[in-house]
Scaffold this motif. Structure first.
Motif, mmCIF file in Angstrom:
data_model
loop_
_atom_site.group_PDB
_atom_site.id
_atom_site.type_symbol
_atom_site.label_atom_id
_atom_site.label_comp_id
_atom_site.label_asym_id
_atom_site.label_seq_id
_atom_site.Cartn_x
_atom_site.Cartn_y
_atom_site.Cartn_z
ATOM 1 N N TYR A 281 -43.442 26.542 40.466
ATOM 2 C CA TYR A 281 -42.568 27.471 41.189
ATOM 3 C C TYR A 281 -41.608 28.161 40.224
ATOM 4 N N LYS A 282 -40.989 27.379 39.345
ATOM 5 C CA LYS A 282 -40.028 27.967 38.407
ATOM 6 C C LYS A 282 -40.706 28.932 37.447
ATOM 7 N N VAL A 283 -41.934 28.617 37.072
ATOM 8 C CA VAL A 283 -42.671 29.520 36.179
ATOM 9 C C VAL A 283 -42.970 30.849 36.899
ATOM 10 N N ALA A 284 -43.388 30.742 38.138
ATOM 11 C CA ALA A 284 -43.656 31.969 38.910
ATOM 12 C C ALA A 284 -42.385 32.817 38.992
ATOM 13 N N LEU A 285 -41.292 32.159 39.278
ATOM 14 C CA LEU A 285 -40.006 32.849 39.378
ATOM 15 C C LEU A 285 -39.647 33.518 38.042
ATOM 16 N N GLU A 286 -39.851 32.782 36.958
ATOM 17 C CA GLU A 286 -39.507 33.323 35.636
ATOM 18 C C GLU A 286 -40.380 34.543 35.306
ATOM 19 N N ILE A 287 -41.631 34.471 35.729
ATOM 20 C CA ILE A 287 -42.517 35.616 35.455
ATOM 21 C C ILE A 287 -42.035 36.849 36.224
ATOM 22 N N ILE A 288 -41.728 36.663 37.502
ATOM 23 C CA ILE A 288 -41.236 37.803 38.292
ATOM 24 C C ILE A 288 -39.985 38.385 37.635
ATOM 25 N N GLU A 289 -39.080 37.503 37.245
ATOM 26 C CA GLU A 289 -37.819 37.980 36.666
ATOM 27 C C GLU A 289 -38.025 38.652 35.310
ATOM 28 N N THR A 290 -38.948 38.109 34.535
ATOM 29 C CA THR A 290 -39.234 38.707 33.231
ATOM 30 C C THR A 290 -39.841 40.101 33.400
ATOM 31 N N VAL A 291 -40.799 40.211 34.321
ATOM 32 C CA VAL A 291 -41.427 41.521 34.547
ATOM 33 C C VAL A 291 -40.363 42.513 35.017
ATOM 34 N N ASN A 292 -39.551 42.066 35.935
ATOM 35 C CA ASN A 292 -38.477 42.922 36.462
ATOM 36 C C ASN A 292 -37.564 43.412 35.341
ATOM 37 N N GLU A 293 -37.349 42.549 34.370
ATOM 38 C CA GLU A 293 -36.444 42.855 33.261
ATOM 39 C C GLU A 293 -37.078 43.808 32.247
ATOM 40 N N ILE A 294 -38.340 43.568 31.910
ATOM 41 C CA ILE A 294 -38.946 44.357 30.814
ATOM 42 C C ILE A 294 -39.641 45.621 31.307
ATOM 43 N N GLY A 295 -39.947 45.679 32.607
ATOM 44 C CA GLY A 295 -40.750 46.792 33.107
ATOM 45 C C GLY A 295 -40.005 48.116 33.127
ATOM 46 N N LYS A 296 -40.634 49.158 32.633
ATOM 47 C CA LYS A 296 -40.121 50.534 32.712
ATOM 48 C C LYS A 296 -41.208 51.449 32.156
ATOM 49 N N GLU A 297 -40.983 52.712 32.271
ATOM 50 C CA GLU A 297 -41.977 53.664 31.762
ATOM 51 C C GLU A 297 -42.294 53.358 30.293
ATOM 52 N N GLY A 298 -43.559 53.433 29.956
ATOM 53 C CA GLY A 298 -43.969 53.246 28.568
ATOM 54 C C GLY A 298 -44.465 51.860 28.221
ATOM 55 N N VAL A 299 -44.133 50.878 29.051
ATOM 56 C CA VAL A 299 -44.570 49.506 28.753
ATOM 57 C C VAL A 299 -46.068 49.371 29.047
ATOM 58 N N ASN A 300 -46.748 48.629 28.177
ATOM 59 C CA ASN A 300 -48.186 48.414 28.336
ATOM 60 C C ASN A 300 -48.423 47.269 29.325
ATOM 61 N N THR A 301 -49.274 47.512 30.310
ATOM 62 C CA THR A 301 -49.544 46.467 31.305
ATOM 63 C C THR A 301 -50.189 45.240 30.650
ATOM 64 N N ARG A 302 -50.908 45.442 29.561
ATOM 65 C CA ARG A 302 -51.495 44.305 28.845
ATOM 66 C C ARG A 302 -50.375 43.402 28.306
ATOM 67 N N ASP A 303 -49.321 44.049 27.805
ATOM 68 C CA ASP A 303 -48.188 43.260 27.297
ATOM 69 C C ASP A 303 -47.484 42.504 28.422
ATOM 70 N N ILE A 304 -47.428 43.117 29.597
ATOM 71 C CA ILE A 304 -46.833 42.418 30.742
ATOM 72 C C ILE A 304 -47.628 41.146 31.042
ATOM 73 N N PHE A 305 -48.944 41.305 31.071
ATOM 74 C CA PHE A 305 -49.778 40.133 31.331
ATOM 75 C C PHE A 305 -49.544 39.069 30.252
ATOM 76 N N ASN A 306 -49.587 39.502 28.992
ATOM 77 C CA ASN A 306 -49.480 38.538 27.893
ATOM 78 C C ASN A 306 -48.128 37.827 27.886
ATOM 79 N N ARG A 307 -47.086 38.568 28.196
ATOM 80 C CA ARG A 307 -45.752 37.973 28.266
ATOM 81 C C ARG A 307 -45.709 36.893 29.359
ATOM 82 N N ALA A 308 -46.301 37.217 30.498
ATOM 83 C CA ALA A 308 -46.352 36.234 31.588
ATOM 84 C C ALA A 308 -47.169 35.015 31.155
#
Lengths: 400, 400
Positions: A281-308
């Motif tokens: 549960y905490k990992v899922a939460l951290e992933i949502i929060e991380t994506v929310n934090e790093i996401g913006k125009e220009g970010v590579n979706t592959r990097d989002i996956f890899n970060r998660a």
């Protein structure tokens, strides 16, 4: 007649429809496609603002030709485009023949049945045919502000459903009973009852409620959790399992407003979450929060996956992330729009760079055989320098 | 695992599955088809008793080869057939290549997307391809006693919904509110939430509630009444119209049990039926009763249509029968089974002679522009010397 009795929804302007068509023509020119013939209801709706029995001919330059078989009256009320009223396909084929179009043609090969493909390519003597669906999906991937307003309204239906869970989630009721009540609330709040998914052999539940092993049953679909269903004939959806204390209940709900689909998942628990589920549960939460934090125009979706995935690896939960064994899927999220499986797909398999106006769901989920499921799914709109949430119901665990 | 938590449904026996496959092979031999490759979920389920990501190869003689991609575990629990577990299409294609099959191949050309058709015909070098769907639909048209038991269970869900209408149909509530409550009741009684319809661009509501002009709005679909919906993006289904007194409310409900679909319509009225609707109501009733009386094995469906049409003509209601103007459809009924649009179609366009085990809905409906709709839809099973009703809720007008 329609407007009097319908919801007072905002409809796309003529300018918006023309801009969508222009985007299609521009991409057709770039890719060397001379004309396209569209057949699929959702694609045609996107480009015409009406859903009729119809065919849309798009040359790479100049005006489109919109043929409407039925309902002509409804098309008149709804589309800002001129159209030609026709009785049947024969008339359309003869008309197109008379235009003497040459060159490469785009058809929706991913969804167009072979029978229609064979008939039209033969009748029109089309020899150079390519798939136009990729281009259409690319255009539809970037939502206009009009579309984003509809997406947010769709999110309000999601909120209304999650806000009602507390009243219905009780020990001893079945997944199906909870599903039937929540679906009904979504419907009363304006869900038209359809969930559209592009592709062959696809069908989509309005809601999936799973707890414990019912969530761990692997399905035929490209989804981490689809539910167990009641029987082999419909192998997905809520089951007749009775809700228990302390085990997470995942509620995955898909809303629709003015055609636009949103799709979110929340974890609920009656009592106290079993400690076994705390880490995932905490990992899922951290992933949502991380994506929310790093996401913006220009970010590579592959990097989002890899970060998660790094977060998952650090917790040692790789085996359960997005499914286990044969049930594992290779994406963390998917686009949303008129269909539930739009672009971008958030996966390590390819690069898509975020652009303002994209809308996607991120759904870190853990499926632990013999034990249960936990995870979260949240929809985001891509903005220049941040992500914007589509709904407002908290995505953290709700204790009932 | 599945069985513990699922409904205790009857599953098809191995003998039944083998008989279905034998019927397919017999028809393939008759029509000169040497082998078939099936891709569609519902067709494969019919012939294997499991719904997975899979491909079914059927030679005209000898054993079928069933390739399962996902879920292999679920297929193991569900199908009585042997199968080959494969990772992807590549493995299936290589396997089929190694079999060195020759001759004419049948594919489901009505539903198979062009992309899959093009890939497989190229990879397997198939040059003589015909549509196999007609044959499959002919076989599926005649239900076994096992299937008829499922159809009757499906009818029980229909009865549970119609029996609940009185509690929810009130002056001033919207069509949508009534729909959402009735859907919920159907779900609690075991409706899995899906309504399957074969074909491209098809989507099907679980329930359609119409009253007055909301029922008269013409849709893109081949159905006499589809509802107005809320907006152009989903141009069918219940609307936000408020229910009034004295005007007929038509409730068209589709149930599903163990995959089998039933589909019936009842007229309701709050107060006293406006005299304007009495004649078409009585004609609809007379048609249902006439069909019930004359129907049995051997009767031509064209004659059923014509007999009904004579009743309509005698009443001078031809202009409104099964739609008006562009909304008119050319059938009086349709077959039911794993999909809602099975054979036989009851139409004057062709002859189908009734055979024991066929299941069809008869739906005399009158759509009167600017006024409203009235009609009845009843499902029948064909027996040697009579028709058997699928449901028990009265089909006459219910006064609330």
């Amino acid at each position: 007649m329609f407007k009097e009795e319908g919801l007072s929804v905002e409809l796309p302007s003529k300018g918006e429809i023309l801009a969508r068509l222009q985007a299609l023509q521009n991409k057709m020119s770039e890719r060397g496609i001379d004309f396209a013939i569209l057949f699929q209801n959702i694609d045609i709706f996107y480009f015409t603002a009406t859903m009729q029995k119809s065919v849309l001919l798009v040359p790479k330059n100049g005006d489109v030709v919109f043929f409407v078989k039925k309902s002509v009256n409804r098309a008149k009320e709804e589309t800002p485009l001129d159209f030609i009223s026709v009785k049947d396909d024969r008339e359309i084929i003869n008309f197109i023949k008379s235009m003497d179009l040459k060159g490469r043609v785009g058809l929706e090969l991913d969804v167009l049945p072979a029978q229609i493909y064979l008939k039209w390519t033969k009748e029109l003597n089309l020899s150079d045919v390519v798939d136009i669906s990729g281009i259409i999906r690319e255009i539809r991937m970037i939502k206009s502000e009009y579309e984003l307003r509809q997406i947010k309204k769709s999110g309000e239906i999601v909120d209304s459903v999650f806000s009602s869970v507390k009243g219905f989630l009780k020990e001893g009721v079945t997944e199906l009973e909870v599903a039937s009540m929540l679906e009904s609330i979504g419907r009363k709040n304006g869900h038209p009852g359809v969930m559209r998914m592009r592709g062959f052999n696809q069908e989509m539940d309005n809601i999936t409620i799973t707890q414990g092993i019912s969530g761990t049953v692997v399905s035929y679909a490209d989804a981490p959790i689809l539910g167990q269903g009641f029987y082999p004939a419909v192998p997905h959806g809520a089951s007749l399992k009775k809700i228990e204390k302390n085990i997470p209940v995942l509620i995955d709900y898909g809303a629709c407003y003015n055609g636009y689909i949103t799709d979110e998942t929340r974890p609920f628990v009656i009592g106290k979450l079993e400690s076994f589920f705390e880490k995932p549960y905490k990992v899922a939460l951290e992933i949502i929060e991380t994506v929310n934090e790093i996401g913006k125009e220009g970010v590579n979706t592959r990097d989002i996956f890899n970060r998660a995935y790094k977060i998952v690896e650090r917790a040692g939960l790789e085996d359960y992330f997005m499914g286990y064994d044969e049930g594992k899927v290779s994406f963390l999220g998917h686009g949303l729009g008129l269909e539930i499986n739009e672009l971008p797909v958030i996966t390590p398999r390819h690069d898509i760079f975020l652009i303002e106006g994209m809308v996607f769901a991120i759904e870190p989920k853990f499926i632990i055989p013999h034990r249960g499921v936990i995870g979260i799914e949240v929809d985001f709109i891509v903005r220049k320098d941040h992500l914007e949430r589509v709904t407002s119901f908290p995505y953290s665990l709700t204790v009932v």
